[in-house]
Write a protein that holds these residues in place. Structure first.
Motif, PDB file in Angstrom:
ATOM      1  N   ASN A 105      59.903  56.823  30.208  1.00 12.57           N
ATOM      2  CA  ASN A 105      59.040  57.773  29.515  1.00 12.57           C
ATOM      3  C   ASN A 105      58.602  57.242  28.158  1.00 12.57           C
ATOM      4  O   ASN A 105      57.488  57.539  27.707  1.00 12.57           O
ATOM      5  CB  ASN A 105      59.745  59.127  29.376  1.00 12.57           C
ATOM      6  CG  ASN A 105      59.552  60.003  30.597  1.00 12.57           C
ATOM      7  OD1 ASN A 105      58.536  60.659  30.753  1.00 12.57           O
ATOM      8  ND2 ASN A 105      60.522  59.981  31.492  1.00 12.57           N
TER       9      ASN A 105
ATOM     10  N   ASN B 207      65.299  56.819  33.015  1.00 13.49           N
ATOM     11  CA  ASN B 207      64.216  57.796  32.880  1.00 13.49           C
ATOM     12  C   ASN B 207      63.706  57.851  31.446  1.00 13.49           C
ATOM     13  O   ASN B 207      62.493  57.887  31.211  1.00 13.49           O
ATOM     14  CB  ASN B 207      64.701  59.167  33.331  1.00 13.49           C
ATOM     15  CG  ASN B 207      63.637  60.237  33.198  1.00 13.49           C
ATOM     16  OD1 ASN B 207      63.416  60.774  32.116  1.00 13.49           O
ATOM     17  ND2 ASN B 207      62.978  60.554  34.295  1.00 13.49           N
TER      18      ASN B 207
ATOM     19  N   GLU C   8      54.199  66.744  29.680  1.00  6.80           N
ATOM     20  CA  GLU C   8      54.351  65.964  30.897  1.00  6.80           C
ATOM     21  C   GLU C   8      55.517  64.985  30.759  1.00  6.80           C
ATOM     22  O   GLU C   8      55.861  64.544  29.652  1.00  6.80           O
ATOM     23  CB  GLU C   8      53.069  65.205  31.228  1.00  6.80           C
ATOM     24  CG  GLU C   8      52.659  64.168  30.213  1.00  6.80           C
ATOM     25  CD  GLU C   8      51.337  63.513  30.565  1.00  6.80           C
ATOM     26  OE1 GLU C   8      50.542  64.117  31.293  1.00  6.80           O
ATOM     27  OE2 GLU C   8      51.102  62.378  30.099  1.00  6.80           O
ATOM     28  N   ARG C   9      56.116  64.668  31.890  1.00  7.88           N
ATOM     29  CA  ARG C   9      57.259  63.750  31.891  1.00  7.88           C
ATOM     30  C   ARG C   9      57.263  62.963  33.195  1.00  7.88           C
ATOM     31  O   ARG C   9      57.013  63.516  34.269  1.00  7.88           O
ATOM     32  CB  ARG C   9      58.563  64.536  31.730  1.00  7.88           C
ATOM     33  CG  ARG C   9      59.821  63.673  31.749  1.00  7.88           C
ATOM     34  CD  ARG C   9      60.998  64.430  31.191  1.00  7.88           C
ATOM     35  NE  ARG C   9      62.250  63.693  31.364  1.00  7.88           N
ATOM     36  CZ  ARG C   9      63.361  63.933  30.689  1.00  7.88           C
ATOM     37  NH1 ARG C   9      63.376  64.913  29.780  1.00  7.88           N
ATOM     38  NH2 ARG C   9      64.467  63.247  30.901  1.00  7.88           N
ATOM     39  N   TRP C  10      57.565  61.671  33.099  1.00  4.92           N
ATOM     40  CA  TRP C  10      57.618  60.795  34.263  1.00  4.92           C
ATOM     41  C   TRP C  10      58.986  60.870  34.923  1.00  4.92           C
ATOM     42  O   TRP C  10      59.995  61.097  34.271  1.00  4.92           O
ATOM     43  CB  TRP C  10      57.344  59.352  33.848  1.00  4.92           C
ATOM     44  CG  TRP C  10      55.979  59.128  33.283  1.00  4.92           C
ATOM     45  CD1 TRP C  10      55.595  59.233  31.976  1.00  4.92           C
ATOM     46  CD2 TRP C  10      54.802  58.766  34.014  1.00  4.92           C
ATOM     47  NE1 TRP C  10      54.258  58.961  31.844  1.00  4.92           N
ATOM     48  CE2 TRP C  10      53.744  58.675  33.072  1.00  4.92           C
ATOM     49  CE3 TRP C  10      54.548  58.517  35.357  1.00  4.92           C
ATOM     50  CZ2 TRP C  10      52.452  58.333  33.454  1.00  4.92           C
ATOM     51  CZ3 TRP C  10      53.256  58.173  35.738  1.00  4.92           C
ATOM     52  CH2 TRP C  10      52.214  58.090  34.790  1.00  4.92           C
TER      53      TRP C  10
ATOM     54  N   LEU D  23      54.770  62.117  38.016  1.00  4.25           N
ATOM     55  CA  LEU D  23      54.507  62.742  36.721  1.00  4.25           C
ATOM     56  C   LEU D  23      54.507  64.258  36.922  1.00  4.25           C
ATOM     57  O   LEU D  23      53.848  64.774  37.824  1.00  4.25           O
ATOM     58  CB  LEU D  23      53.154  62.282  36.174  1.00  4.25           C
ATOM     59  CG  LEU D  23      52.746  62.777  34.786  1.00  4.25           C
ATOM     60  CD1 LEU D  23      53.679  62.233  33.722  1.00  4.25           C
ATOM     61  CD2 LEU D  23      51.296  62.368  34.484  1.00  4.25           C
TER      62      LEU D  23
ATOM     63  N   PRO E  61      50.199  54.538  31.974  1.00  8.90           N
ATOM     64  CA  PRO E  61      50.427  53.216  32.558  1.00  8.90           C
ATOM     65  C   PRO E  61      49.418  52.182  32.071  1.00  8.90           C
ATOM     66  O   PRO E  61      48.247  52.489  31.854  1.00  8.90           O
ATOM     67  CB  PRO E  61      50.252  53.459  34.066  1.00  8.90           C
ATOM     68  CG  PRO E  61      50.371  54.940  34.244  1.00  8.90           C
ATOM     69  CD  PRO E  61      49.844  55.541  32.981  1.00  8.90           C
TER      70      PRO E  61
ATOM     71  N   ALA F 138      52.336  52.078  38.566  1.00 13.28           N
ATOM     72  CA  ALA F 138      52.509  52.602  37.210  1.00 13.28           C
ATOM     73  C   ALA F 138      53.290  51.660  36.304  1.00 13.28           C
ATOM     74  O   ALA F 138      53.119  51.696  35.076  1.00 13.28           O
ATOM     75  CB  ALA F 138      53.219  53.955  37.266  1.00 13.28           C
TER      76      ALA F 138
ATOM     77  N   THR G 122      61.326  58.647  38.105  1.00 18.70           N
ATOM     78  CA  THR G 122      61.321  57.392  38.850  1.00 18.70           C
ATOM     79  C   THR G 122      61.635  57.573  40.330  1.00 18.70           C
ATOM     80  O   THR G 122      61.114  56.839  41.164  1.00 18.70           O
ATOM     81  CB  THR G 122      62.348  56.407  38.264  1.00 18.70           C
ATOM     82  OG1 THR G 122      63.673  56.954  38.395  1.00 18.70           O
ATOM     83  CG2 THR G 122      62.062  56.140  36.790  1.00 18.70           C
TER      84      THR G 122
ATOM     85  N   LEU H  29      55.150  55.946  40.288  1.00 24.65           N
ATOM     86  CA  LEU H  29      56.044  56.913  39.660  1.00 24.65           C
ATOM     87  C   LEU H  29      55.486  58.319  39.827  1.00 24.65           C
ATOM     88  O   LEU H  29      54.310  58.499  40.165  1.00 24.65           O
ATOM     89  CB  LEU H  29      56.221  56.607  38.170  1.00 24.65           C
ATOM     90  CG  LEU H  29      56.856  55.266  37.805  1.00 24.65           C
ATOM     91  CD1 LEU H  29      56.778  55.046  36.294  1.00 24.65           C
ATOM     92  CD2 LEU H  29      58.308  55.193  38.277  1.00 24.65           C
TER      93      LEU H  29
ATOM     94  N   ASN I  32      60.129  60.177  45.215  1.00 25.81           N
ATOM     95  CA  ASN I  32      59.242  59.051  44.943  1.00 25.81           C
ATOM     96  C   ASN I  32      59.692  57.791  45.679  1.00 25.81           C
ATOM     97  O   ASN I  32      58.988  56.789  45.673  1.00 25.81           O
ATOM     98  CB  ASN I  32      59.196  58.772  43.433  1.00 25.81           C
ATOM     99  CG  ASN I  32      58.180  57.725  43.058  1.00 25.81           C
ATOM    100  OD1 ASN I  32      57.038  57.792  43.495  1.00 25.81           O
ATOM    101  ND2 ASN I  32      58.588  56.742  42.268  1.00 25.81           N
TER     102      ASN I  32
ATOM    103  N   LEU J  55      55.838  54.551  28.896  1.00 26.60           N
ATOM    104  CA  LEU J  55      54.579  55.119  29.388  1.00 26.60           C
ATOM    105  C   LEU J  55      54.098  56.291  28.536  1.00 26.60           C
ATOM    106  O   LEU J  55      53.347  57.139  29.029  1.00 26.60           O
ATOM    107  CB  LEU J  55      54.749  55.576  30.836  1.00 26.60           C
ATOM    108  CG  LEU J  55      55.143  54.498  31.850  1.00 26.60           C
ATOM    109  CD1 LEU J  55      55.195  55.070  33.256  1.00 26.60           C
ATOM    110  CD2 LEU J  55      54.200  53.311  31.799  1.00 26.60           C
TER     111      LEU J  55
END
Length: 322
Positions: free
Chosen positions: A73, A69, A146-148, A132, A80, A317, A150, A130, A219, A76
């Motif tokens: 992050n 993770n 914001e945070r991605w 977000l 992306p 992404a 998986t 992914l 996801n 990205l």
């Protein structure tokens, strides 16, 4: 090929000797720089540096889902860009390794390294979507960056369990599946909102879904593993679609027993279901609001409490070697 290997020395299932073997195996096939993480967030910083570099083609994450993770992050941090950003490869080293296993990689680090080297030799890769998450504009959480993620996120019960597990690990407990099961029971017994859900799910163009006591965002499928047993909260979730949501409106003893049984016996065809279960598939944008601050997690990492989180499902992404 120039590659950066990000190594988490605290990875649960790999010894220092195993990591040395993996590093030598990878270095024999590419120009490799290996960096050992030294603090929380270091893997993210390394991923960011790789994204901003002109000569890194591949970032390999050796660790658990938390390490992956952070790397994602970092890669990205400007969004992306699959044509220009480095590709990602994952060598599982954690206790569960959901993302790596969802990609079809072996759960053994040595075997997974062999699979990655075969994929590089055969030039095989895939593009994954992914999730977000960010603080919702106009709420007290709007400043949350914001945070991605998986494979999953959660607001409420499951995030509370993860928070309890992290507390025990900080006290020196090993991360085992038995530890998770114990914390599920304790969270259930002490959960203040299990009879009256606090969460509302808002999806543009649909009526709000209210009084959720638990919300899990997926996801991909499986959602997680109990040992070698896959558990499907949202069986239709996929790296090729947007996000799926499972919400439960009741966590009484009878309901929890029923849903726990459904999870343990879940399959790619069937997940938790019933009168008080809400399942939504392939959502691009939605928001979860809570009447009270609730625990929040992403990819198995407890991130504190939130009252409102806005989610976006982003297709294509990142490119992954697999």
């Amino acid at each position: 090929m120039r590659a950066l290997l990000v190594v988490n020395p605290a990875a649960t299932t790999t010894s220092a000797r195993t990591r040395d073997v993996l590093i030598h195996a990878l270095a024999s096939e590419m120009k490799l720089e290996a960096v050992t993480t030294e603090y929380r967030g270091h893997a993210r910083d390394l991923g960011r540096q790789a994204a901003d570099s002109d000569d890194i083609d591949l970032v390999v994450a050796l660790g658990g889902d938390g390490t992956v993770n952070e790397v994602v992050n970092g890669l990205l941090h400007n969004g992306p860009d699959i044509d220009n950003l480095p590709k990602l490869a994952v060598v599982p080293g954690g206790s569960t390794n959901v993302f790596a296993r969802a990609l079809g990689l072996p759960n053994d680090a040595v075997e997974a390294t062999g699979a990655i080297l075969d994929a590089l030799a055969n030039r095989t890769e895939r593009t994954v979507g992914l999730g977000l998450a960010a603080g919702t504009p106009g709420t007290e959480d709007e400043s949350v960056p914001e945070r991605w993620f998986t494979f999953c996120a959660g607001l409420g019960f499951d995030a509370g369990v993860i928070g309890r597990v992290e507390q025990r690990r900080e006290q020196g407990k090993r991360s085992t599946h038995a530890l998770y099961v114990r914390q599920v029971l304790r969270q259930f017994l002490e959960e203040p909102h299990r009879r009256q859900g606090m969460i509302t799910l808002d999806v543009p163009g649909h009526e709000p879904v209210t009084d959720l006591a638990l919300s899990i965002i997926c996801n991909t499928a499986p959602w997680t593993y109990l040992g070698n047993r896959p558990m499907y909260a949202s069986p239709k979730a996929s790296f090729d679609t947007a996000l799926d949501v499972l919400g439960l409106q009741r966590l009484s003893t009878a309901a929890v027993t029923r849903y726990a049984t459904q999870l343990l016996t879940s399959s790619p065809e069937k997940g938790p279901h019933g009168k008080h279960a809400v399942s939504l598939h392939d959502l691009t944008d939605f928001t979860l609001h809570s009447k009270a601050p609730l625990p929040f997690q992403m990819d198995g990492d407890h991130l504190g409490v939130r009252t409102s989180v806005t989610f976006t499902g982003v297709r294509r992404a990142l490119r992954v070697i697999v």
